[in-house]
Design a protein around this motif. Structure first.
Motif, PDB file in Angstrom:
ATOM      1  N   GLU A   3       0.858  -1.177   0.000  1.00  0.00           N
ATOM      2  CA  GLU A   3       0.000   0.000   0.000  1.00  0.00           C
ATOM      3  C   GLU A   3       0.894   1.227   0.000  1.00  0.00           C
ATOM      4  N   VAL A   4       0.661   2.108  -0.942  1.00  0.00           N
ATOM      5  CA  VAL A   4       1.459   3.323  -1.021  1.00  0.00           C
ATOM      6  C   VAL A   4       0.826   4.352  -0.088  1.00  0.00           C
ATOM      7  N   VAL A   5       1.657   4.879   0.829  1.00  0.00           N
ATOM      8  CA  VAL A   5       1.173   5.913   1.745  1.00  0.00           C
ATOM      9  C   VAL A   5       2.146   7.088   1.706  1.00  0.00           C
ATOM     10  N   ASP A   6       1.619   8.255   1.984  1.00  0.00           N
ATOM     11  CA  ASP A   6       2.483   9.430   1.988  1.00  0.00           C
ATOM     12  C   ASP A   6       3.161   9.586   3.347  1.00  0.00           C
ATOM     13  N   ALA A   7       4.087  10.523   3.431  1.00  0.00           N
ATOM     14  CA  ALA A   7       4.866  10.722   4.647  1.00  0.00           C
ATOM     15  C   ALA A   7       3.978  11.103   5.834  1.00  0.00           C
ATOM     16  N   ASP A   8       2.931  11.869   5.605  1.00  0.00           N
ATOM     17  CA  ASP A   8       2.039  12.241   6.701  1.00  0.00           C
ATOM     18  C   ASP A   8       1.354  11.014   7.297  1.00  0.00           C
ATOM     19  N   GLU A   9       0.943  10.096   6.451  1.00  0.00           N
ATOM     20  CA  GLU A   9       0.301   8.875   6.945  1.00  0.00           C
ATOM     21  C   GLU A   9       1.299   8.009   7.706  1.00  0.00           C
ATOM     22  N   VAL A  10       2.523   7.924   7.233  1.00  0.00           N
ATOM     23  CA  VAL A  10       3.552   7.164   7.948  1.00  0.00           C
ATOM     24  C   VAL A  10       3.777   7.774   9.330  1.00  0.00           C
ATOM     25  N   LEU A  11       3.864   9.093   9.397  1.00  0.00           N
ATOM     26  CA  LEU A  11       4.057   9.769  10.678  1.00  0.00           C
ATOM     27  C   LEU A  11       2.869   9.527  11.613  1.00  0.00           C
ATOM     28  N   ARG A  12       1.647   9.574  11.078  1.00  0.00           N
ATOM     29  CA  ARG A  12       0.464   9.285  11.902  1.00  0.00           C
ATOM     30  C   ARG A  12       0.529   7.873  12.468  1.00  0.00           C
ATOM     31  N   ARG A  13       0.930   6.930  11.649  1.00  0.00           N
ATOM     32  CA  ARG A  13       1.024   5.532  12.106  1.00  0.00           C
ATOM     33  C   ARG A  13       2.098   5.366  13.169  1.00  0.00           C
ATOM     34  N   ILE A  14       3.218   6.033  12.982  1.00  0.00           N
ATOM     35  CA  ILE A  14       4.291   5.957  13.977  1.00  0.00           C
ATOM     36  C   ILE A  14       3.822   6.572  15.289  1.00  0.00           C
ATOM     37  N   ARG A  15       3.159   7.711  15.224  1.00  0.00           N
ATOM     38  CA  ARG A  15       2.656   8.351  16.448  1.00  0.00           C
ATOM     39  C   ARG A  15       1.624   7.472  17.147  1.00  0.00           C
ATOM     40  N   ARG A  16       0.766   6.820  16.370  1.00  0.00           N
ATOM     41  CA  ARG A  16      -0.220   5.912  16.952  1.00  0.00           C
ATOM     42  C   ARG A  16       0.480   4.747  17.645  1.00  0.00           C
ATOM     43  N   GLY A  17       1.519   4.224  17.015  1.00  0.00           N
ATOM     44  CA  GLY A  17       2.304   3.155  17.633  1.00  0.00           C
ATOM     45  C   GLY A  17       3.010   3.630  18.890  1.00  0.00           C
ATOM     46  N   ARG A  18       3.526   4.855  18.855  1.00  0.00           N
ATOM     47  CA  ARG A  18       4.189   5.443  20.019  1.00  0.00           C
ATOM     48  C   ARG A  18       3.208   5.589  21.173  1.00  0.00           C
ATOM     49  N   ALA A  55      11.514   0.523  25.491  1.00  0.00           N
ATOM     50  CA  ALA A  55      12.489   0.550  24.400  1.00  0.00           C
ATOM     51  C   ALA A  55      11.811   0.915  23.078  1.00  0.00           C
ATOM     52  N   VAL A  56      10.666   0.311  22.823  1.00  0.00           N
ATOM     53  CA  VAL A  56       9.918   0.622  21.601  1.00  0.00           C
ATOM     54  C   VAL A  56       9.520   2.089  21.607  1.00  0.00           C
ATOM     55  N   LEU A  57       9.046   2.570  22.751  1.00  0.00           N
ATOM     56  CA  LEU A  57       8.638   3.963  22.875  1.00  0.00           C
ATOM     57  C   LEU A  57       9.795   4.904  22.575  1.00  0.00           C
ATOM     58  N   ARG A  58      10.970   4.614  23.104  1.00  0.00           N
ATOM     59  CA  ARG A  58      12.139   5.469  22.866  1.00  0.00           C
ATOM     60  C   ARG A  58      12.540   5.491  21.393  1.00  0.00           C
ATOM     61  N   VAL A  59      12.469   4.361  20.745  1.00  0.00           N
ATOM     62  CA  VAL A  59      12.810   4.309  19.314  1.00  0.00           C
ATOM     63  C   VAL A  59      11.813   5.137  18.510  1.00  0.00           C
ATOM     64  N   LEU A  60      10.526   4.969  18.795  1.00  0.00           N
ATOM     65  CA  LEU A  60       9.520   5.724  18.050  1.00  0.00           C
ATOM     66  C   LEU A  60       9.614   7.221  18.354  1.00  0.00           C
ATOM     67  N   GLU A  61       9.951   7.573  19.594  1.00  0.00           N
ATOM     68  CA  GLU A  61      10.164   8.980  19.930  1.00  0.00           C
ATOM     69  C   GLU A  61      11.307   9.560  19.109  1.00  0.00           C
ATOM     70  N   GLU A  62      12.376   8.812  18.951  1.00  0.00           N
ATOM     71  CA  GLU A  62      13.526   9.285  18.181  1.00  0.00           C
ATOM     72  C   GLU A  62      13.155   9.469  16.710  1.00  0.00           C
ATOM     73  N   ILE A  63      12.276   8.641  16.193  1.00  0.00           N
ATOM     74  CA  ILE A  63      11.837   8.786  14.807  1.00  0.00           C
ATOM     75  C   ILE A  63      10.995  10.049  14.656  1.00  0.00           C
ATOM     76  N   VAL A  64      10.075  10.277  15.599  1.00  0.00           N
ATOM     77  CA  VAL A  64       9.179  11.433  15.526  1.00  0.00           C
ATOM     78  C   VAL A  64       9.917  12.725  15.827  1.00  0.00           C
ATOM     79  N   ASP A  65      10.817  12.685  16.817  1.00  0.00           N
ATOM     80  CA  ASP A  65      11.533  13.890  17.255  1.00  0.00           C
ATOM     81  C   ASP A  65      13.028  13.575  17.348  1.00  0.00           C
TER      82      ASP A  65
END
Length: 80
Positions: A3-18, A55-65
């Motif tokens: 599924e092709v998604v744009d960067a905004d959707e990827v960021l939303r998914r990462i934030r939801r996972g975080r 650990a997962v939270l810290r990794v996702l935080e580093e991706i977002v910020d």
């Protein structure tokens, strides 16, 4: 399957996972505290799970910020 998604959707998914990782970490920490007196083995397992979610939270935080201030671990006092 792809599924092709744009960067905004990827960021939303990462934030939801975080956010989910933060919820799970809190829940497992609370469970560990509640089991400490009655079930030391269960409390230990819950603590391990909390650390895994942390650990997962810290990794996702580093991706977002990237390069942002690291989250303080519970019970750890940061000295400056």
């Amino acid at each position: 399957m792809t599924e092709v998604v744009d960067a905004d959707e990827v960021l939303r998914r990462i934030r939801r996972g975080r956010d989910r990782a933060a919820e799970e970490e809190r829940a497992w920490r609370e469970r560990a505290q509640s089991l400490t007196a009655t079930d030391p083995d269960g409390a230990r397992e819950a603590s391990v799970r909390a650390v895994a979610y942390e650990a997962v939270l810290r990794v996702l935080e580093e991706i977002v910020d990237p390069g942002g201030r690291p989250a303080a671990a519970p019970g750890v006092k940061q000295v400056t």
